[in-house]
Design a protein around this motif. Structure first.
Motif, PDB file in Angstrom:
ATOM      1  N   UNK A  47       0.808  -1.224   0.000  1.00  0.00           N
ATOM      2  CA  UNK A  47       0.000   0.000   0.000  1.00  0.00           C
ATOM      3  C   UNK A  47       0.849   1.285   0.000  1.00  0.00           C
ATOM      4  N   UNK A  48       1.997   1.264   0.620  1.00  0.00           N
ATOM      5  CA  UNK A  48       2.860   2.441   0.668  1.00  0.00           C
ATOM      6  C   UNK A  48       3.949   2.466  -0.390  1.00  0.00           C
ATOM      7  N   UNK A  49       3.826   1.617  -1.413  1.00  0.00           N
ATOM      8  CA  UNK A  49       4.849   1.544  -2.461  1.00  0.00           C
ATOM      9  C   UNK A  49       4.982   2.878  -3.190  1.00  0.00           C
ATOM     10  N   UNK A  50       6.171   3.135  -3.705  1.00  0.00           N
ATOM     11  CA  UNK A  50       6.407   4.330  -4.511  1.00  0.00           C
ATOM     12  C   UNK A  50       6.847   3.913  -5.906  1.00  0.00           C
ATOM     13  N   UNK A  51       6.490   4.756  -6.858  1.00  0.00           N
ATOM     14  CA  UNK A  51       6.904   4.573  -8.245  1.00  0.00           C
ATOM     15  C   UNK A  51       7.483   5.908  -8.694  1.00  0.00           C
ATOM     16  N   UNK A  52       8.662   5.862  -9.314  1.00  0.00           N
ATOM     17  CA  UNK A  52       9.339   7.094  -9.704  1.00  0.00           C
ATOM     18  C   UNK A  52       9.610   7.076 -11.201  1.00  0.00           C
ATOM     19  N   UNK A  53       9.214   8.167 -11.871  1.00  0.00           N
ATOM     20  CA  UNK A  53       9.507   8.359 -13.291  1.00  0.00           C
ATOM     21  C   UNK A  53      10.593   9.420 -13.406  1.00  0.00           C
ATOM     22  N   UNK A  54      11.638   9.110 -14.208  1.00  0.00           N
ATOM     23  CA  UNK A  54      12.696  10.094 -14.446  1.00  0.00           C
ATOM     24  C   UNK A  54      12.607  10.565 -15.898  1.00  0.00           C
ATOM     25  N   UNK A  58      12.397  16.268 -14.321  1.00  0.00           N
ATOM     26  CA  UNK A  58      12.477  16.188 -12.854  1.00  0.00           C
ATOM     27  C   UNK A  58      11.758  14.923 -12.386  1.00  0.00           C
ATOM     28  N   UNK A  59      12.340  14.224 -11.438  1.00  0.00           N
ATOM     29  CA  UNK A  59      11.744  12.983 -10.944  1.00  0.00           C
ATOM     30  C   UNK A  59      10.332  13.239 -10.436  1.00  0.00           C
ATOM     31  N   UNK A 135       5.687  -5.781  -4.468  1.00  0.00           N
ATOM     32  CA  UNK A 135       6.533  -4.691  -4.963  1.00  0.00           C
ATOM     33  C   UNK A 135       6.520  -3.573  -3.925  1.00  0.00           C
ATOM     34  N   UNK A 136       7.706  -3.156  -3.499  1.00  0.00           N
ATOM     35  CA  UNK A 136       7.804  -2.038  -2.555  1.00  0.00           C
ATOM     36  C   UNK A 136       8.155  -0.732  -3.245  1.00  0.00           C
ATOM     37  N   UNK A 137       8.804  -0.827  -4.427  1.00  0.00           N
ATOM     38  CA  UNK A 137       9.099   0.383  -5.198  1.00  0.00           C
ATOM     39  C   UNK A 137       9.455   0.003  -6.616  1.00  0.00           C
ATOM     40  N   UNK A 138       9.310   0.989  -7.497  1.00  0.00           N
ATOM     41  CA  UNK A 138       9.693   0.826  -8.902  1.00  0.00           C
ATOM     42  C   UNK A 138      10.146   2.193  -9.397  1.00  0.00           C
ATOM     43  N   UNK A 139      11.060   2.174 -10.351  1.00  0.00           N
ATOM     44  CA  UNK A 139      11.502   3.412 -10.989  1.00  0.00           C
ATOM     45  C   UNK A 139      11.843   3.092 -12.441  1.00  0.00           C
ATOM     46  N   UNK A 140      11.661   4.092 -13.313  1.00  0.00           N
ATOM     47  CA  UNK A 140      12.008   3.858 -14.703  1.00  0.00           C
ATOM     48  C   UNK A 140      12.567   5.109 -15.359  1.00  0.00           C
TER      49      UNK A 140
END
Length: 144
Positions: A47-54, A58-59, A135-140
């Protein structure tokens, strides 16, 4: 990965993580079940997962809901068609109750009568919970 006779042998943890990676990518597909596939992200992500787009910008950091909402709108709006995203073979590292996937991905879609394609790299972190891996986090970052 465990090496057996010089070949990689997937463990049950790695198999479970690969299934989560596949579910994550398959959520981003147009079609009649788009909403259900995106809704499944709530099950496979903490529920508290984060996803980051670069992507050279700016992120931008999303929580689960702010990540799903615009993608649901785009995939069901009719603005694009035949959108799909898929993982290329990646690397999985597992240590106890934490894990990581690092890999390339591709995507293609139809917009304005033209086929568009893209590719990039994604990273996903996982934790083992009482309900299994999540999944606890994802970034791309997309290729430019």
């Amino acid at each position: 990965m465990t090496l057996i006779g010089g070949e990689a042998a997937a463990t049950s943890d790695e198999t479970a993580i690969e299934a989560l990676v596949d579910a994550f990518f398959s959520a981003f597909t147009t079609g009649p079940d788009a909403a259900a596939r995106l809704d499944d992200l709530r099950r496979i992500m903490l529920p508290g997962a984060t996803v980051v787009r670069t992507c050279g910008l700016p992120a931008e950091v999303y929580d689960v809901e702010s990540f799903i909402a615009p993608r649901l709108a785009l995939l069901t709006s009719g603005e694009i068609a035949e959108f799909e995203e898929w993982p290329e073979p990646g690397r999985i590292d597992v240590f106890g109750d934490i894990a990581h996937w690092w890999g390339a991905y591709g995507k293609r879609w139809l917009a304005g009568g033209e086929v568009h394609t893209g590719a990039g790299m994604k990273t996903m972190s996982f934790v083992r919970t009482h309900a299994g891996w999540r999944i606890s986090s994802a970034a791309w970052d997309d290729e430019r």
